[in-house]
Write an enzyme that holds these catalytic residues in place. Sequence first.
Site, mmCIF file in Angstrom:
data_model
loop_
_atom_site.group_PDB
_atom_site.id
_atom_site.type_symbol
_atom_site.label_atom_id
_atom_site.label_comp_id
_atom_site.label_asym_id
_atom_site.label_seq_id
_atom_site.Cartn_x
_atom_site.Cartn_y
_atom_site.Cartn_z
ATOM 1 N N CYS A 121 15.994 -71.620 -8.921
ATOM 2 C CA CYS A 121 17.189 -72.192 -8.310
ATOM 3 C C CYS A 121 17.151 -73.728 -8.353
ATOM 4 C CB CYS A 121 17.386 -71.634 -6.896
ATOM 5 S SG CYS A 121 19.069 -71.903 -6.292
ATOM 6 N N HIS A 163 17.173 -65.719 -7.774
ATOM 7 C CA HIS A 163 15.987 -65.712 -6.903
ATOM 8 C C HIS A 163 15.156 -64.438 -7.096
ATOM 9 C CE1 HIS A 163 16.547 -69.353 -4.452
ATOM 10 N NE2 HIS A 163 17.844 -69.158 -4.667
ATOM 11 N N GLU A 199 12.128 -63.984 -6.530
ATOM 12 C CA GLU A 199 11.107 -63.809 -5.469
ATOM 13 C C GLU A 199 11.622 -62.941 -4.316
ATOM 14 O OE1 GLU A 199 12.960 -66.403 -5.813
ATOM 15 O OE2 GLU A 199 13.561 -67.128 -3.833
#
Length: 264
Positions: free
Chosen positions: A134, A238, A240
């Site tokens: 990001c 994202h 993660e």
Amino acid sequence: MKNNALKQLSFLLLMLLFVASGFSQTQKRPVIGISSTTGEGTNTSAPLTYVQSVIRAGGVPVILPLTDDPELLSRMLDVVDGVIMTGGEDIDPLKYFGEEPIPGLGEISPSRDAFDITLIKMAVKRGLPVLGICRGHQLMNVAFGGTLYQDMPSQVKTPLLKHRQSAPGNYGTHSISIEKGSLLNKQISKESVAVNSFHHQAVKDVAPGFKVTARSKDGIVEAIEMEGSQRVFGVQFHPEVFTSKGDDTFLGIFKHLINEASKK
Ligand code: MN
């Protein structure tokens, strides 16, 4: 005869040492530095999702606290094998890509910008693998000479998709098309996938020496990688958030970073 037995014994011992050293090397998990934020100057933090993703992929996470001392930062990098540049605030357009701020620009963090830009340049110069996520992906582009949309809705003239989803973080809301043969393609073994989306800025002009490896259907850049490198790459979404929740769709992104880090 005695001499021969001694030779055999020393050969066995050498083999044992060789095998043992091999084991200790493969078992030594690489250390991944995670860029942080200071919030209002009262703490040093990074979202747990990055920490958990590094652990799930086989790495050892450490948080890199902000500093304006390049010598201190350099010593931090001595102890890491790879770096993740995390998400966060908008990047100062005036200082880092020569544009006056437009009304749609969000919050900027001068101290974090300065630290992150120095960190990524230093890490790449050292040949460390770097994953940008990001803001980290946008920062990677800016650090090497690219530009950003400061605010997509007010700057992109063609129809846009919703890039600020109102859905759970580990739910993919828009699709991306991935370049065949790119790092991202190899990491997740897909040419199309649904990703989450929490951004109003995006890569505009790609930095020299980098290439776009994924876009959403409205043409927005969703992944970049450094050309001729297997170890410097960024994603706009994202991964993660998925990985930390036990969803393996994007685990390969972190595994690749950790695999590269283990070759340091
Ligand atoms: Mn998006």
